[in-house]
Structures are given as structure tokens and as C-alpha cells.
Motif scaffolding. Structure first.
Motif, PDB file in Angstrom:
ATOM      1  N   MET A  94       1.113  -1.293  -0.097  1.00  0.00           N
ATOM      2  CA  MET A  94      -0.250   0.193  -0.130  1.00  0.00           C
ATOM      3  C   MET A  94       1.057   1.366  -0.014  1.00  0.00           C
ATOM      4  SD  MET A  94      -2.487   1.185   2.592  1.00  0.00           S
ATOM      5  CE  MET A  94      -3.953  -0.230   1.569  1.00  0.00           C
ATOM      6  N   ALA A  95       0.267   2.033  -0.761  1.00  0.00           N
ATOM      7  CA  ALA A  95       1.503   3.510  -1.260  1.00  0.00           C
ATOM      8  C   ALA A  95       1.018   4.444  -0.028  1.00  0.00           C
ATOM      9  CB  ALA A  95       1.114   4.066  -2.317  1.00  0.00           C
ATOM     10  N   SER A  96       1.044   5.761   0.742  1.00  0.00           N
ATOM     11  CA  SER A  96       1.149   6.703   1.333  1.00  0.00           C
ATOM     12  C   SER A  96      -0.279   7.144   1.234  1.00  0.00           C
ATOM     13  CB  SER A  96       2.049   7.206   2.080  1.00  0.00           C
ATOM     14  OG  SER A  96       1.668   8.319   2.646  1.00  0.00           O
ATOM     15  N   ASP A  97      -0.295   7.422  -0.515  1.00  0.00           N
ATOM     16  CA  ASP A  97      -1.489   7.731  -0.322  1.00  0.00           C
ATOM     17  C   ASP A  97      -2.257   7.353  -0.595  1.00  0.00           C
ATOM     18  OD1 ASP A  97      -2.460  10.268  -2.287  1.00  0.00           O
ATOM     19  OD2 ASP A  97      -2.799   8.412  -4.184  1.00  0.00           O
ATOM     20  N   GLN A  98      -2.337   6.132  -1.022  1.00  0.00           N
ATOM     21  CA  GLN A  98      -4.248   4.983  -1.314  1.00  0.00           C
ATOM     22  C   GLN A  98      -4.655   5.254   0.181  1.00  0.00           C
ATOM     23  OE1 GLN A  98      -1.362   1.429  -2.623  1.00  0.00           O
ATOM     24  NE2 GLN A  98      -3.362   1.123  -3.232  1.00  0.00           N
ATOM     25  N   TRP A  99      -3.749   5.182   1.434  1.00  0.00           N
ATOM     26  CA  TRP A  99      -3.829   5.294   2.951  1.00  0.00           C
ATOM     27  C   TRP A  99      -4.257   6.703   3.326  1.00  0.00           C
ATOM     28  CZ3 TRP A  99      -5.058   2.271   6.984  1.00  0.00           C
ATOM     29  CH2 TRP A  99      -4.883   2.879   8.638  1.00  0.00           C
ATOM     30  N   HIS A 100      -3.972   7.341   3.413  1.00  0.00           N
ATOM     31  CA  HIS A 100      -4.761   8.597   3.279  1.00  0.00           C
ATOM     32  C   HIS A 100      -5.528   9.342   1.999  1.00  0.00           C
ATOM     33  CE1 HIS A 100      -1.628  10.000   6.273  1.00  0.00           C
ATOM     34  NE2 HIS A 100      -0.742   9.323   5.881  1.00  0.00           N
ATOM     35  N   ARG A 101      -6.318   9.362   1.151  1.00  0.00           N
ATOM     36  CA  ARG A 101      -6.689   9.010   0.432  1.00  0.00           C
ATOM     37  C   ARG A 101      -8.657   8.560   0.583  1.00  0.00           C
ATOM     38  NH1 ARG A 101      -7.819   6.877  -5.021  1.00  0.00           N
ATOM     39  NH2 ARG A 101      -5.296   6.326  -4.535  1.00  0.00           N
ATOM     40  N   VAL A 102      -8.082   7.667   1.392  1.00  0.00           N
ATOM     41  CA  VAL A 102      -9.329   6.818   1.550  1.00  0.00           C
ATOM     42  C   VAL A 102      -9.803   6.615   3.337  1.00  0.00           C
ATOM     43  CG1 VAL A 102     -10.199   4.296   2.509  1.00  0.00           C
ATOM     44  CG2 VAL A 102      -8.932   4.524   0.835  1.00  0.00           C
ATOM     45  N   ILE A 103      -8.967   7.715   3.757  1.00  0.00           N
ATOM     46  CA  ILE A 103      -9.202   8.380   5.150  1.00  0.00           C
ATOM     47  C   ILE A 103      -9.574   9.412   4.959  1.00  0.00           C
ATOM     48  CG2 ILE A 103      -8.198   9.068   7.840  1.00  0.00           C
ATOM     49  CD1 ILE A 103      -8.269   5.487   7.471  1.00  0.00           C
ATOM     50  N   ARG A 104      -9.365  10.236   4.398  1.00  0.00           N
ATOM     51  CA  ARG A 104      -9.642  11.761   4.295  1.00  0.00           C
ATOM     52  C   ARG A 104     -11.380  11.522   3.406  1.00  0.00           C
ATOM     53  NH1 ARG A 104      -5.307  13.461   1.588  1.00  0.00           N
ATOM     54  NH2 ARG A 104      -5.766  12.785  -0.697  1.00  0.00           N
ATOM     55  N   THR A 105     -11.002  10.797   2.959  1.00  0.00           N
ATOM     56  CA  THR A 105     -13.197  10.495   1.818  1.00  0.00           C
ATOM     57  C   THR A 105     -13.820   9.676   3.347  1.00  0.00           C
ATOM     58  OG1 THR A 105     -11.662  10.480  -0.019  1.00  0.00           O
ATOM     59  CG2 THR A 105     -13.822  10.034  -0.206  1.00  0.00           C
ATOM     60  N   ASN A 106     -13.445   9.088   3.187  1.00  0.00           N
ATOM     61  CA  ASN A 106     -14.352   7.568   4.386  1.00  0.00           C
ATOM     62  C   ASN A 106     -14.523   8.330   4.981  1.00  0.00           C
ATOM     63  OD1 ASN A 106     -14.292   6.792   1.742  1.00  0.00           O
ATOM     64  ND2 ASN A 106     -13.552   4.823   2.234  1.00  0.00           N
ATOM     65  N   LEU A 107     -13.312   8.920   6.290  1.00  0.00           N
ATOM     66  CA  LEU A 107     -13.541   9.166   7.782  1.00  0.00           C
ATOM     67  C   LEU A 107     -13.529  10.409   7.549  1.00  0.00           C
ATOM     68  CD1 LEU A 107     -13.421   8.378  11.132  1.00  0.00           C
ATOM     69  CD2 LEU A 107     -10.958   7.889  10.668  1.00  0.00           C
ATOM     70  N   ASN A 108     -12.418  11.809   7.400  1.00  0.00           N
ATOM     71  CA  ASN A 108     -12.828  13.210   7.565  1.00  0.00           C
ATOM     72  C   ASN A 108     -13.769  13.431   7.415  1.00  0.00           C
ATOM     73  OD1 ASN A 108     -10.122  12.519   8.909  1.00  0.00           O
ATOM     74  ND2 ASN A 108      -9.140  13.442   6.876  1.00  0.00           N
ATOM     75  N   SER A 109     -14.378  13.071   6.796  1.00  0.00           N
ATOM     76  CA  SER A 109     -16.144  13.595   5.570  1.00  0.00           C
ATOM     77  C   SER A 109     -16.713  13.369   6.712  1.00  0.00           C
ATOM     78  CB  SER A 109     -16.132  12.573   4.144  1.00  0.00           C
ATOM     79  OG  SER A 109     -15.871  11.402   4.833  1.00  0.00           O
TER      80      SER A 109
END
Ligand code: CAA
Length: 238
Positions: A94-109
């Protein structure tokens, strides 16, 4: 005037079924989408449901969109936060971007959207907050440590908000769908998906309408005593 519902990711897949169901229930629905203008245009033309484009992973975009909706249409009574993405990979790859994109979109939202709609709900002394988690947030899934972490966190988030707003007529609940027949699930490699379907006791994928029915149940005015709960609809998988 009828109550206003915002359904994120409301123009396609599970979200589209939810938007339709709430419209049938008498809500005025606004369906948000990220970037697929053509799908939104077709959905709106077919259903008459209004759509709005904004990035749920961007705090300012969420604030601006909710402010715009409430200025144009009045306070939001129901938030159905359905939008989410996957970026599947085993942790090793897993690339760092894959982690952060999913956390930002699915959780931070969840944080951005809920904070933006709560004042309006408090003023109405009524509100329904419904978050879409996943069976994989409950049980974990090979290749989804990012997605499962976000979907599990949504449950803790909703339980906490439920406590903060219980005395204001606002409920906060979670729906945890299993594998539903949507583009997201159809993107899983076929042999893997076949194995997964083999682990669903009901023996098939769920339908978007079956999840919309869960939303309808939690949205109902008689569901005011249900808060902080997680409703599973996964064909007996977990
Ligand atoms: N169950 C059973 N077997 C599985 C499996 C699973 N969930 N996931 C992988 N496998 C098997 C594969 O079939 C394969 O078996 P063989 O060696 O016998 O062929 C083996 O494990 C290795 O798998 P891959 O070759 O696919 O490994 P990879 O490193 O290339 O990819 C992966 C790994 C990204 C996890 C990929 O397997 C995958 O995409 N899995 C699906 C993940 C998933 O369930 N995503 C759900 C998306 S839909 C969604 O998220 C909605 C929701 O809320 C439910």
C-alpha cells in the motif's frame, strides 16, 4: 414544507437507491456527487432529484456546500453519509497516498459534514444522521486495512455524536452493508469476488434497494429511540 435530506454519493449505486427511497418517503432530497457529471445529469433527469458536486474530503468544500444548500433550501433534517472510496492493496504494497485518500474521503468527511449540519438540526430539535460503514469495518478484510480502519472508525464516531445530540431529538446511527451489487464490488477481481460470494450464507450479493430500506427504517419518525446503533445487512456473512 417537507424535510430536507442530503445524501452523499447520492447519484449512483447504493446512494442513488437511498435518494429514490427518501423521495418516495416524502423527503426533499439533494444528492451530492464528486465528479461524475454525466451520471448525475442522467440521475437528475430521470428522478427530478437535485444534485450538487463537491469534494467531501475537503473541509472548506463541505462547509461551502452545506451553507449553500441551507441558504437555498432551508435546514437539513437528515444527513445520509454514503459516499466512500476504496483503494485496495495489502499493507505490504500500500502506498501512503492510498492510505490517506481513503481516510480523508471516508472518515474525515464525517467530521466535516456532521459539524456543518448540526446547527440546523439543533435549531429544528430534530435530525437524523445516518452513516454508511461496511461489514469490512466490523470483521476486517484482506487488502482493505485503510478502508476497514475508516469504516470501523465511523462506528465510534457515530456512537459519540449520538451521545452529544441525544437531548436534541437527533439520532446518529450506522448501517454496515455487506457485499452489495454495485460498481465498487464489481471492481473486485472476479475470482476473488467469487470466493467472497461463497462466504455469504444468503448466497448472493445484496441489492442497493435492500440498503435503502435500512435507511428508510432509521429515518422514520418512529425510530427516535434508536441511536448509537449499527444495523448490519450482509446476508449473514458476519
Ligand atoms: N477471500 C478469499 N480469498 C481471497 C480473498 C478473499 N477475500 N482475497 C484474496 N484472496 C485470494 C485470491 O483469490 C488469491 O488466491 P489464489 O492464490 O488461490 O489465486 C490469493 O488470495 C492472492 O490474491 P491476489 O492474487 O488477488 O493478491 P493481490 O496481492 O494481487 O491482491 C487484494 C490482493 C488487493 C487484496 C485483492 O485480492 C483484492 O482486491 N481483494 C478484494 C478486497 C475486497 O474485498 N474489496 C472489497 C471492495 S468492495 C467494498 O469495499 C464494499 C464493501 O463495503 C463490502
Amino acid at each position: 414544507m417537507s424535510q430536507l435530506a442530503l445524501v452523499t454519493g447520492g447519484t449512483r449505486g447504493i446512494g442513488a437507491a437511498i435518494s429514490r427511497e427518501l423521495t418516495h418517503k416524502g423527503y426533499r432530497v439533494i444528492a451530492s456527487y464528486a465528479s461524475n457529471k454525466e451520471a448525475a445529469r442522467l440521475f437528475s433527469a430521470e428522478t427530478g432529484i437535485q444534485t450538487i458536486a463537491f469534494d467531501i474530503a475537503d473541509e472548506n468544500a463541505c462547509k461551502t456546500a452545506i451553507n449553500y444548500i441551507e441558504t437555498e433550501h432551508g435546514s437539513i433534517s437528515m444527513l445520509v453519509h454514503n459516499a466512500g472510496i476504496t483503494a485496495d492493496s495489502t499493507l505490504e504494497k500500500m502506498a501512503s497516498d492510498q492510505w490517506h485518500r481513503v481516510i480523508r474521503t471516508n472518515l474525515n468527511s464525517c467530521f466535516y459534514l456532521t459539524q456543518a449540519v448540526l446547527d440546523g438540526m439543533r435549531a429544528q430539535n430534530f435530525g437524523r444522521l445516518i452513516y454508511l460503514s461496511s461489514v469490512n469495518g466490523l470483521k476486517g478484510q484482506r487488502g482493505q486495512c485503510n478502508y476497514a480502519a475508516a469504516k470501523a472508525a465511523i462506528i465510534g464516531f457515530a456512537k459519540s455524536i449520538a451521545l452529544e445530540v441525544a437531548n436534541k431529538g437527533i439520532t446518529a446511527n450506522v448501517i454496515a452493508p455487506g457485499y452489495i451489487d454495485t460498481e465498487m464490488v464489481r471492481a473486485v477481481p472476479k475470482p476473488v469476488l467469487e470466493k467472497i460470494i461463497g462466504t455469504i450464507p444468503v448466497g448472493r450479493l445484496g441489492t442497493a434497494e435492500e440498503i435503502a430500506h435500512c435507511v428508510s427504517f432509521l429515518a422514520d419518525k418512529h425510530a427516535g429511540f434508536i441511536t448509537g446503533s449499527t444495523l448490519s445487512a450482509n446476508g449473514g456473512m458476519y
